[in-house]
Design an enzyme around this catalytic site. Sequence first.
Site, PDB file in Angstrom:
ATOM      1  CB  SER A  16      -0.931   0.022   1.224  1.00 38.27           C
ATOM      2  OG  SER A  16      -0.182   0.135   2.426  1.00 38.27           O
ATOM      3  CE1 TYR A 159       6.819   7.344  11.378  1.00 42.05           C
ATOM      4  CE2 TYR A 159       7.308   9.681  11.631  1.00 42.05           C
ATOM      5  CZ  TYR A 159       7.035   8.597  10.821  1.00 42.05           C
ATOM      6  OH  TYR A 159       6.985   8.754   9.458  1.00 42.05           O
ATOM      7  CE  LYS A 163       9.654   6.479   9.138  1.00 39.60           C
ATOM      8  NZ  LYS A 163       9.798   5.495   8.036  1.00 39.60           N
TER       9      LYS A 163
END
Length: 259
Positions: A16, A159, A163
């Site tokens: 996706s 998060y 990253k």
Amino acid sequence: MNFKHTGIALIVGGSSGMGLATAKQLAMNNLDVVIVGNNAEKLDRAVSEVQAVASGSAHVSGLQANLYKAADVQKIVDFIHQPSNQINYLVNAAGYFNPKAFVEHTASDYDIYMDLNKATFTLSQAVATNMIQNGGGNIVNIGSMWGKQAIKATPSSAYSMAKAGLHALTQHMAMELADSGIRVNAVSPAVVKTPIYESFIDPKEVDEALEGFNTFHPIGRVGTAQDIANTITFLLSDETSWVTGAIWDIDGGVMAGRN
């Protein structure tokens, strides 16, 4: 675009969003594509969609795996190490995002992000070994603007930490693997319309919620999966043969400034 290597393009998290859009572009450029995804139904649908737009003799297949399960990660590693599988392109597109205040993060919240990074590290290591044996290749990681700058409206400390780590890994891999003919780069998107937001926003309300971020970007709109895939494909191609260790802001101008 030109792609001198003829091996497989492995898209981790390609069922996706940005990964799927990239898989389609690579298949349209006559590259064999292997999509790694967790949800079997979504994976089958993605494989069919990509095969439908593939050019020439490009073959598209899927590999079902949960990156949070060690046995499944090993299954992918075993696939990579099969002598008949020449991997020349890798896109690390798997991701998870669920904003939460820093003081409310639990250990399990933290582990969701860091365990995904661990899987990315392990799979990238296996692919690099394959590429060294097969004349080189190109890798693109999907990082994030949040790994460079905090946004108060979307608190995402764990998060962003993950990253930022992926950005650092990109640069270290680029330095260490350059002598083996392997380029490693990353893209750093801002807000992009993908299913990742459905983990914490009702799917029926995602479009409206993201519209609120249009003016956050100087260009005046949120990004699309196609926007990011365009750059990923470019970085994988021979047109960027003198680019490695780069972390490109594909963000509608956000890192330049805000409206």
